[in-house]
Design an enzyme around this catalytic site. Sequence first.
Site, PDB file in Angstrom:
ATOM      1  N   GLY A   7     -17.560 -26.265  29.240  1.00 19.15           N
ATOM      2  CA  GLY A   7     -17.658 -26.100  27.803  1.00 19.15           C
ATOM      3  C   GLY A   7     -18.279 -24.751  27.506  1.00 19.15           C
ATOM      4  N   SER A  10     -20.339 -23.124  21.984  1.00 24.71           N
ATOM      5  CA  SER A  10     -21.605 -22.659  21.420  1.00 24.71           C
ATOM      6  C   SER A  10     -22.797 -22.958  22.335  1.00 24.71           C
ATOM      7  CB  SER A  10     -21.823 -23.295  20.048  1.00 24.71           C
ATOM      8  OG  SER A  10     -20.652 -23.173  19.275  1.00 24.71           O
ATOM      9  N   LEU A  11     -23.089 -24.243  22.538  1.00 25.26           N
ATOM     10  CA  LEU A  11     -24.290 -24.568  23.325  1.00 25.26           C
ATOM     11  C   LEU A  11     -24.109 -24.274  24.807  1.00 25.26           C
ATOM     12  CD1 LEU A  11     -25.966 -27.785  21.892  1.00 25.26           C
ATOM     13  CD2 LEU A  11     -26.325 -25.397  21.306  1.00 25.26           C
ATOM     14  N   ARG A 131     -19.727 -20.137  17.453  1.00 25.96           N
ATOM     15  CA  ARG A 131     -18.786 -19.210  18.079  1.00 25.96           C
ATOM     16  C   ARG A 131     -18.284 -18.210  17.057  1.00 25.96           C
ATOM     17  NH1 ARG A 131     -14.362 -22.631  21.072  1.00 25.96           N
ATOM     18  NH2 ARG A 131     -15.035 -24.258  19.660  1.00 25.96           N
ATOM     19  N   LYS A 182     -31.802 -38.960  15.824  1.00 25.40           N
ATOM     20  CA  LYS A 182     -30.967 -37.853  15.348  1.00 25.40           C
ATOM     21  C   LYS A 182     -29.681 -38.413  14.727  1.00 25.40           C
ATOM     22  CE  LYS A 182     -29.694 -33.173  16.101  1.00 25.40           C
ATOM     23  NZ  LYS A 182     -28.401 -32.798  16.649  1.00 25.40           N
ATOM     24  N   ASN A 186     -28.400 -37.768  10.966  1.00 29.52           N
ATOM     25  CA  ASN A 186     -27.047 -37.261  10.720  1.00 29.52           C
ATOM     26  C   ASN A 186     -26.254 -38.212   9.817  1.00 29.52           C
ATOM     27  OD1 ASN A 186     -26.435 -35.650  13.964  1.00 29.52           O
ATOM     28  ND2 ASN A 186     -27.560 -34.963  12.181  1.00 29.52           N
ATOM     29  N   GLU A 262     -17.330 -35.376  14.635  1.00 30.48           N
ATOM     30  CA  GLU A 262     -17.781 -36.336  15.652  1.00 30.48           C
ATOM     31  C   GLU A 262     -18.090 -37.692  14.990  1.00 30.48           C
ATOM     32  OE1 GLU A 262     -19.722 -33.828  19.235  1.00 30.48           O
ATOM     33  OE2 GLU A 262     -20.804 -33.572  17.357  1.00 30.48           O
TER      34      GLU A 262
HETATM   35  P1  NAD Z   1     -18.113 -26.158  20.846  1.00 30.62           P
HETATM   36  O1  NAD Z   1     -16.869 -26.715  20.241  1.00 30.62           O
HETATM   37  O2  NAD Z   1     -18.619 -24.844  20.351  1.00 30.62           O
HETATM   38  O3  NAD Z   1     -17.907 -26.000  22.423  1.00 30.62           O
HETATM   39  C1  NAD Z   1     -17.303 -26.990  23.198  1.00 30.62           C
HETATM   40  C2  NAD Z   1     -16.503 -26.289  24.267  1.00 30.62           C
HETATM   41  O4  NAD Z   1     -16.008 -27.262  25.170  1.00 30.62           O
HETATM   42  C3  NAD Z   1     -15.274 -25.534  23.720  1.00 30.62           C
HETATM   43  O5  NAD Z   1     -15.293 -24.221  24.237  1.00 30.62           O
HETATM   44  C4  NAD Z   1     -14.100 -26.327  24.291  1.00 30.62           C
HETATM   45  O6  NAD Z   1     -12.969 -25.519  24.557  1.00 30.62           O
HETATM   46  C5  NAD Z   1     -14.719 -26.854  25.576  1.00 30.62           C
HETATM   47  N1  NAD Z   1     -13.979 -27.977  26.155  1.00 30.62           N
HETATM   48  C6  NAD Z   1     -13.591 -29.130  25.556  1.00 30.62           C
HETATM   49  N2  NAD Z   1     -12.897 -29.885  26.430  1.00 30.62           N
HETATM   50  C7  NAD Z   1     -12.857 -29.186  27.590  1.00 30.62           C
HETATM   51  C8  NAD Z   1     -12.257 -29.440  28.868  1.00 30.62           C
HETATM   52  N3  NAD Z   1     -11.571 -30.555  29.119  1.00 30.62           N
HETATM   53  N4  NAD Z   1     -12.400 -28.511  29.830  1.00 30.62           N
HETATM   54  C9  NAD Z   1     -13.088 -27.360  29.607  1.00 30.62           C
HETATM   55  N5  NAD Z   1     -13.674 -27.056  28.413  1.00 30.62           N
HETATM   56  C10 NAD Z   1     -13.548 -27.983  27.434  1.00 30.62           C
HETATM   57  O7  NAD Z   1     -19.209 -27.295  20.725  1.00 30.62           O
HETATM   58  P2  NAD Z   1     -20.789 -27.129  20.587  1.00 30.62           P
HETATM   59  O8  NAD Z   1     -21.110 -26.713  19.203  1.00 30.62           O
HETATM   60  O9  NAD Z   1     -21.319 -26.349  21.729  1.00 30.62           O
HETATM   61  O10 NAD Z   1     -21.226 -28.652  20.691  1.00 30.62           O
HETATM   62  C11 NAD Z   1     -21.390 -29.358  21.903  1.00 30.62           C
HETATM   63  C12 NAD Z   1     -22.192 -30.601  21.559  1.00 30.62           C
HETATM   64  O11 NAD Z   1     -23.499 -30.190  21.177  1.00 30.62           O
HETATM   65  C13 NAD Z   1     -21.632 -31.391  20.366  1.00 30.62           C
HETATM   66  O12 NAD Z   1     -21.789 -32.756  20.566  1.00 30.62           O
HETATM   67  C14 NAD Z   1     -22.477 -30.919  19.199  1.00 30.62           C
HETATM   68  O13 NAD Z   1     -22.581 -31.862  18.141  1.00 30.62           O
HETATM   69  C15 NAD Z   1     -23.817 -30.720  19.884  1.00 30.62           C
HETATM   70  N6  NAD Z   1     -24.712 -29.763  19.195  1.00 30.62           N
HETATM   71  C16 NAD Z   1     -24.261 -28.535  18.838  1.00 30.62           C
HETATM   72  C17 NAD Z   1     -25.132 -27.649  18.213  1.00 30.62           C
HETATM   73  C18 NAD Z   1     -24.699 -26.261  17.811  1.00 30.62           C
HETATM   74  O14 NAD Z   1     -25.483 -25.559  17.157  1.00 30.62           O
HETATM   75  N7  NAD Z   1     -23.532 -25.803  18.153  1.00 30.62           N
HETATM   76  C19 NAD Z   1     -26.459 -28.040  17.959  1.00 30.62           C
HETATM   77  C20 NAD Z   1     -26.883 -29.306  18.357  1.00 30.62           C
HETATM   78  C21 NAD Z   1     -25.997 -30.162  18.975  1.00 30.62           C
HETATM   79  O1  KPL Z   2     -28.524 -31.964  12.252  1.00 29.24           O
HETATM   80  C1  KPL Z   2     -28.086 -31.716  11.140  1.00 29.24           C
HETATM   81  C2  KPL Z   2     -26.647 -31.347  11.073  1.00 29.24           C
HETATM   82  O2  KPL Z   2     -26.238 -30.549  10.238  1.00 29.24           O
HETATM   83  O3  KPL Z   2     -25.884 -31.865  11.913  1.00 29.24           O
HETATM   84  C3  KPL Z   2     -28.966 -31.899   9.935  1.00 29.24           C
HETATM   85  C4  KPL Z   2     -28.341 -31.565   8.631  1.00 29.24           C
HETATM   86  C5  KPL Z   2     -30.232 -31.089  10.140  1.00 29.24           C
HETATM   87  C6  KPL Z   2     -29.382 -33.359   9.850  1.00 29.24           C
HETATM   88  O4  KPL Z   2     -28.315 -34.173   9.601  1.00 29.24           O
END
Ligand code: NAD
Ligand code: KPL
Length: 303
Positions: A7, A10-11, A131, A182, A186, A262
């Site tokens: 993945g 972003s994270l 991203r 969380k 949400n 999600e």
């Molecule tokens: P994202 O969509 O930015 O990244 C996910 C990545 O996984 C993508 O690049 C996608 O192409 C890749 N992917 C999916 N299936 C794949 C596969 N089969 N093989 C290889 N790569 C694959 O998602 P994100 O924002 O990083 O979120 C990841 C999790 O973290 C989510 O559950 C999200 O809710 C949670 N989260 C995200 C943030 C944030 O700020 N982005 C904050 C807190 C929690």
């Molecule tokens: O985590 C959040 C989100 O945007 O997913 C907040 C708004 C902070 C809480 O639901």
Amino acid sequence: MTWHILGAGSLGSLWAARLARAELPVRLILRDRARLKAYEAAGGLTLVEQGQARQYTIPAVLPSTAGPIGRLLLACKAYDAEAAVQPLLPYLAPGAELILLQNGLGSQDAVSLRLPHTRCVLASSTEGAFREADFRVVFAGHGFTWLGDPLQPAPPDWLSDLERAGIPHGWTPDILSRLWRKLALNCAINPLTVLHDCRNGGLANHPAEVSVLCAELVELLQHCGQPDAAEGLHEEVLRVIQATAANYSSMYQDVANGRRTEISYLLGHACATATRHRLKLPHLESLHTRLRAHLEQRGLPVT
Ligand code: NAD
Ligand code: KPL
């Protein structure tokens, strides 16, 4: 031991870049040849922090050339987790460990069921990243990542890698409580911001709706053995609404950008759990129905 990261979104990129700059071995696992070619053309992963971009030339592989994998960070969306792990199963080394970095609940069980002999550490993160372009990620908000294993309370030795990489984290014996809390936040905030088409702060105009949802979420948490996650939920929801008043929730942003949400792992999971416990939560159910109709109208998946 090498950190395999599936993945490169972003994270996943945020973790990969920080581990790599601490000189820890990192390898990205990309989906297919096309993604690998695009990554090679980009020349690496770029992380933008406080307006400064820096590129990290982290090696990338395909699932079929990844193995043996001793440690895997699964950093995809909840709805992709189970399918993403499937092609890696033959390459997991004996004693391999997974870190599941998904929001909500449900995907972790789906992955663990496929891997009955592999330790799955669950994570709940408040860090923020997005991203900006392919393989270019902006670190948007400092936060904290809770980690824990509901089956094994002893912390893994690789936490020292996170320390060295400057990834703020804590080990908790009660990660499920963190994930439920969380999820509840949400559920109380995100769907309403979508349906009322507003920033988080706009929910200050809908206090009764927020209050009744919090009451039902508290009932649910108490029924499903998560009383700590229920403690002071309404007050915290009001605090988050105020503290993040100018922000759009993550679900709002997904819908606005035509991306899959999600929902099944948040509100859907809450409603399914209530049904399993024969608990009637009419406001949460109605919210779920309204949200699904809203997504359907926009041609977005309702699961
Ligand atoms: P994202 O969509 O930015 O990244 C996910 C990545 O996984 C993508 O690049 C996608 O192409 C890749 N992917 C999916 N299936 C794949 C596969 N089969 N093989 C290889 N790569 C694959 O998602 P994100 O924002 O990083 O979120 C990841 C999790 O973290 C989510 O559950 C999200 O809710 C949670 N989260 C995200 C943030 C944030 O700020 N982005 C904050 C807190 C929690
Ligand atoms: O985590 C959040 C989100 O945007 O997913 C907040 C708004 C902070 C809480 O639901």
